[in-house]
Design an enzyme around this catalytic site. Structure first.
Site, PDB file in Angstrom:
ATOM      1  N   CYS A 133     -19.838  30.165  31.052  1.00 43.55           N
ATOM      2  CA  CYS A 133     -20.237  29.511  32.295  1.00 43.55           C
ATOM      3  C   CYS A 133     -19.127  29.392  33.338  1.00 43.55           C
ATOM      4  CB  CYS A 133     -20.832  28.132  32.035  1.00 43.55           C
ATOM      5  SG  CYS A 133     -22.035  28.102  30.692  1.00 43.55           S
TER       6      CYS A 133
ATOM      7  N   GLY B 273     -17.275  26.886  28.276  1.00 40.48           N
ATOM      8  CA  GLY B 273     -16.568  27.171  27.032  1.00 40.48           C
ATOM      9  C   GLY B 273     -17.420  26.925  25.804  1.00 40.48           C
TER      10      GLY B 273
ATOM     11  N   ALA C 154     -25.923  31.621  28.772  1.00 42.91           N
ATOM     12  CA  ALA C 154     -26.514  30.960  27.608  1.00 42.91           C
ATOM     13  C   ALA C 154     -26.039  31.619  26.315  1.00 42.91           C
ATOM     14  CB  ALA C 154     -28.037  31.010  27.701  1.00 42.91           C
TER      15      ALA C 154
ATOM     16  N   GLY D 287      -8.590  40.264  19.516  1.00 44.63           N
ATOM     17  CA  GLY D 287      -7.310  40.053  18.831  1.00 44.63           C
ATOM     18  C   GLY D 287      -6.227  39.541  19.758  1.00 44.63           C
TER      19      GLY D 287
END
Length: 609
Positions: A2, A75, A52, A375
């Protein structure tokens, strides 16, 4: 994931300015293509764009508890299931299955000390109606971006500068201080290119009320005694990595892993594939490559081998559904792609195909997945860069990445003499280095070498990694892809940071702890591979395309880009044979083109003094 935006004004009625908040929020539609919303009261307006990921129908924002608080959140809280159970025991009732509601109720229970309960990556703002205050909180490592802009009677905020700049109160002014850090790449704390704008620091809480703006640091790296032996340390890293990857696979949308064939991404791939196999699923993996790169590869000072053979070994071992995204010079040098990257980042970084290839990779992935594990940050956590092993870099008296990657020197030859004098980049870098080193705490028992290496690790974890995290977030969110970074879990960061350097390199190689902790999911070729950085095209066709575009810019002698860059120096680069253009020279061309398009896109007001 978001995008969030907002405006607090204690001297105005924001219910009459909803269109401004809508405009601020709309600048980040790419961060949240699935939904949008605003919440407006007389002194506060909150905006949200949603991507979403968890509880697709139930996690709409802004989210409010009537008469108590309203929140916009970006987050993921990876431990939200456990937190919801704890809050339920404390009497909280939940209407959704989203992590957003858990964080909001966590604030209602613990206030801003909710941060002590969170594991994840996040940037969120809560308007506390009870005390008429705004609380802005950013995750410990600074994975999610967050900016604010003080005003005479409040503050503007947003996930990205573009959201703030959409408000008429914010001036598009760039001064010498902003440009100095842009070109120095030291990641000065709180820096924003735009004058008057600030970054919410990682591990920081910013509170705004009628009395002003206050900040509080709730997390930082501290030196602690490491008492585990080698075997126990390796086992602890294995336990942490396994738990982290399992947590970060949680999503209600398709997931994948970014696979480069290096130790870091291969370790995440192996752990993720094993977990999904237990659940009867096949892991999807994606890699970026360049047309003809493997066939025509030439070893250079930073890369000994191409990535492709190692990628194939990993994909075959774990049985992933793998896809290579192969790019050609025309795609990498496309001016429209460059402009999209600039809009995503809001700043003219000038990293060329390093940025455009990442954007194009993420765009291709987004067609098939919404969440990707990366990574990123393992080199900073475990000490993986080649310069960690070089005594000269560790004791150079400056930021090691500047010493070894020519990031700053790639700017200097192309700037006008007057602009170089005004900037004094060497003096700025020296000051920033002194400031950064002063933040490092040490143990009395450490040897001089251990102290030096702790300092190097601290510089990377508090400065360099934030440059890379911002780059990855902006490129991924520009196409609505959520990239998760397991190596930034604060539990792992704290534990490995405090292991002595002798343990980090106990087998005489870089990243010993990670290699041994994840060897059970790695092919032998990757276990033995030497560190190789993010790939870059070696095709001279890319340099030729840049030169052609540079000639078009050079024909516009009065363009503002030449207030910063030396016209004659850029002309010489444009006239070289493409095969003779070095990487540093190519970066110079990329930077001129970035500045040119940035001026066209943003029309900044320059104040050079």
């Amino acid at each position: 994931m978001c995008g969030i935006a907002g405006w607090v004004s204690f001297g105005a009625d924001l219910t009459q300015r909803r269109e401004v908040v809508d405009a601020m929020t709309g600048t980040m539609a790419c961060r949240g293509p699935d939904d949008s919303g605003t919440w407006v009261r007389p002194n506060v307006a909150l905006g949200h764009r949603r991507l979403a990921i968890i509880d697709l129908p139930g996690g709409r924002q802004p989210m409010a508890e009537a008469g108590l608080a309203a929140m916009v959140y970006s987050g993921e809280a990876y431990n939200f299931t456990e937190l919801r159970a704890e809050l339920s025991r404390r009497g909280h009732k939940f209407e959704t299955d989203s992590d957003t509601e858990v964080v909001l109720h966590g604030y209602l229970e613990w206030g801003d000390e909710v941060v002590d309960h969170l594991n994840g990556m996040y940037a969120f703002a809560i308007w506390d109606e009870r005390d008429e205050k705004l609380v802005m909180i950013r995750d410990r490592m600074g994975i999610k971006p967050f900016y604010y802009y003080p005003t005479p009677d409040g503050v503007l905020f947003g996930s990205e500068p573009k959201a703030i700049l959409a408000n008429p109160l914010a001036r598009k002014v760039v001064d010498t201080d902003g440009l100095r850090e842009l070109m120095a790449m030291t990641k000065a704390p709180g820096w924003s290119l735009w004058k008057g704008m600030h970054e919410v620091g990682p591990g920081t809480i910013v509170t705004v009320d009628r009395s002003g703006i206050r900040t509080r640091t709730y997390w930082k790296l501290d030196a602690k005694q490491h008492t585990d032996d080698q075997e126990t340390t390796v086992e602890r890293v294995r336990e942490l990595m396994t738990d982290i990857v399992h947590r970060q696979l949680i999503a209600d949308v398709p997931r994948c892993v970014l696979l480069s064939g290096g130790l870091d991404s291969s370790a995440v791939t192996g752990l993720a594939a094993a977990r999904l196999a237990e659940q009867g699923e096949q892991l999807r993996t994606f890699s970026v490559d360049f047309l003809g790169q493997e066939e025509n590869f030439k070893p250079d000072e930073v890369r000994d081998t191409p990535d492709s053979p190692f990628i194939r070994d990993v994909a075959q071992l774990v049985g992933s559904d793998h896809k290579d995204v192969v790019l050609n010079p025309a795609e990498l040098s496309n001016p429209e792609v460059r402009r999209k990257v600039l809009i995503a980042r809001d700043i003219p970084v000038g990293l060329g195909d390093f940025d455009t290839s990442l954007y194009l990779l993420f765009k291709a992935i987004r067609a098939e997945s919404t969440v990707a594990l990366s990574g990123e940050s393992a080199d900073e956590v475990f000490g993986g860069y080649r310069w960690f092993q070089a005594e000269a870099a560790a004791s150079s008296g400056t930021f090691p990445w500047l010493e070894r990657m020519n990031l700053t020197s790639a700017w200097s030859p192309h700037l006008t003499e007057e602009f170089r004098r005004i900037l004094d980049i060497p003096g700025f870098v020296s000051d920033q280095y002194s400031t950064a080193v002063a933040q490092v705490t040490h143990l009395d028992s450490e040897t001089s070498h251990e102290r030096r290496m702790r300092t190097v690790c601290h510089l990377h974890l508090t400065r360099f990694v934030r440059i890379l995290l911002d780059r990855k977030d902006r490129a991924s969110m520009a196409v609505g892809l959520e990239v998760r970074v397991p190596f930034c879990d604060h539990r792992l960061v704290e534990y490995v940071y405090n292991t002595p350097w002798s343990l980090k390199t106990f087998d005489g190689r870089e990243k010993s702890l990670l290699r041994h902790a994840t060897k059970h999911v790695l092919p032998a070729s990757v276990r033995e591979r030497v560190k190789s950085p993010y790939p870059s095209t070696q095709d001279p066709g890319y340099a030729a395309a840049l030169q052609e575009q540079a000639n078009e810019v050079l024909s516009q002698r009065n363009h503002p880009v030449f207030a910063l860059m030396e016209h004659s120096a850029m002309r010489r680069l444009a006239e070289l044979a493409p095969a003779e253009v070095t990487l540093v020279q190519r970066i110079g061309l990329d930077r001129m083109l970035d500045l040119y398009h940035w001026f066209e896109l943003y029309s900044p007001e320059l104040r050079l003094e």
